[in-house]
Design a protein around this motif. Structure first.
Motif, mmCIF file in Angstrom:
data_model
loop_
_atom_site.group_PDB
_atom_site.id
_atom_site.type_symbol
_atom_site.label_atom_id
_atom_site.label_comp_id
_atom_site.label_asym_id
_atom_site.label_seq_id
_atom_site.Cartn_x
_atom_site.Cartn_y
_atom_site.Cartn_z
ATOM 1 N N SER A 37 -108.123 56.826 -0.241
ATOM 2 C CA SER A 37 -108.345 58.098 0.454
ATOM 3 C C SER A 37 -108.691 59.220 -0.522
ATOM 4 C CB SER A 37 -107.128 58.483 1.304
ATOM 5 O OG SER A 37 -106.055 58.933 0.489
ATOM 6 N N LEU A 38 -108.241 59.135 -1.757
ATOM 7 C CA LEU A 38 -108.605 60.132 -2.771
ATOM 8 C C LEU A 38 -109.898 59.759 -3.498
ATOM 9 C CD1 LEU A 38 -105.176 61.049 -4.380
ATOM 10 C CD2 LEU A 38 -106.558 62.447 -2.866
ATOM 11 N N VAL A 39 -110.019 58.499 -3.889
ATOM 12 C CA VAL A 39 -111.198 58.055 -4.647
ATOM 13 C C VAL A 39 -112.475 58.297 -3.855
ATOM 14 C CG1 VAL A 39 -112.388 56.021 -5.570
ATOM 15 C CG2 VAL A 39 -109.956 56.380 -6.062
ATOM 16 N N ARG A 40 -112.454 58.024 -2.561
ATOM 17 C CA ARG A 40 -113.672 58.082 -1.748
ATOM 18 C C ARG A 40 -114.147 59.510 -1.468
ATOM 19 N NH1 ARG A 40 -114.259 59.319 3.198
ATOM 20 N NH2 ARG A 40 -115.719 57.652 3.676
ATOM 21 N N ASP A 89 -116.338 51.568 2.494
ATOM 22 C CA ASP A 89 -114.952 51.690 2.933
ATOM 23 C C ASP A 89 -114.304 50.342 3.239
ATOM 24 O OD1 ASP A 89 -114.460 54.518 2.793
ATOM 25 O OD2 ASP A 89 -115.775 54.764 4.522
ATOM 26 N N GLU A 90 -115.104 49.314 3.458
ATOM 27 C CA GLU A 90 -114.548 47.975 3.713
ATOM 28 C C GLU A 90 -114.081 47.324 2.407
ATOM 29 O OE1 GLU A 90 -114.171 46.483 6.807
ATOM 30 O OE2 GLU A 90 -114.732 48.472 7.539
ATOM 31 N N GLU A 91 -114.959 47.338 1.414
ATOM 32 C CA GLU A 91 -114.670 46.692 0.128
ATOM 33 C C GLU A 91 -114.010 47.643 -0.871
ATOM 34 O OE1 GLU A 91 -115.412 43.460 -1.072
ATOM 35 O OE2 GLU A 91 -115.911 42.856 0.962
ATOM 36 N N HIS A 92 -113.931 48.932 -0.524
ATOM 37 C CA HIS A 92 -113.361 49.959 -1.410
ATOM 38 C C HIS A 92 -114.134 50.051 -2.725
ATOM 39 C CE1 HIS A 92 -109.405 49.240 0.908
ATOM 40 N NE2 HIS A 92 -110.089 50.214 1.476
#
Length: 173
Positions: A37-40, A89-92
């Motif tokens: 949630s922070l990295v993205r 968002d699936e594989e991060h």
């Protein structure tokens, strides 16, 4: 080893002549969803990157978007223009490319991946960040790698501190 598999799968950079590359690893005692949630947040890197004082987005939060980042004093730069290259968002998986600014990081590109793991019997996160960048004139490969790794290590330590504090207090975004 999980790290080696993740690097081989997601952190392949084409390293050209007069370029260097490296991968760094951080284990964070916080759940993967919290860390992601922070990295993205391409629009809010200052949430965990201590050298960023301000970020101005151009466009929506999607691949191809640009951000203008103001850098805190103490570094040999004041601004950086960055493009979101990958947001999965699936594989991060999160990737950026620096496309401008008053610094020496030419043709800089990085990939960050986050992976669930168990640390001390609790949900944790393996974070891997890799980069490729031109070696500036007057610098050696080892000097360039050392400088960029120092910045990334500082960002990863700050990410861990913020996420672990949030996980401990039970807060989310």
């Amino acid at each position: 080893m999980m790290e080696a598999q993740c690097i081989a799968r997601h952190h392949k950079h084409e390293v050209g002549r007069d370029q260097c590359s490296s991968s760094l690893i951080k284990h964070i005692k916080a759940p993967v969803d919290l860390v992601w949630s922070l990295v993205r947040r391409f629009d809010q890197p200052q949430k965990y990157k201590p050298f960023v004082s301000r970020c101005i987005m151009r466009g929506d939060l999607k691949v191809g978007s640009l951000r203008e980042v103001n850098v805190r004093s103490g570094l040999p730069a004041t601004t950086s223009t960055e493009r979101l290259e990958l947001l999965d968002d699936e594989e991060h998986i999160f990737g950026i490319r620096i496309v401008g600014g008053d610094h020496r990081l030419r043709n800089y590109s990085s990939i960050i991946t986050v992976h669930p793991e168990v640390i001390d019997g609790r949900p944790g996160t393996l974070v891997i960040e890799s980069f490729v960048v031109d070696i500036p004139d007057g610098n050696t490969e080892s000097e360039t790698v050392y400088f960029v790794e120092a910045l990334i290590n500082c960002n990863l330590k700050s990410l861990a501190d913020v996420c672990e504090r949030m996980a401990h207090s039970g807060s989310a975004n």
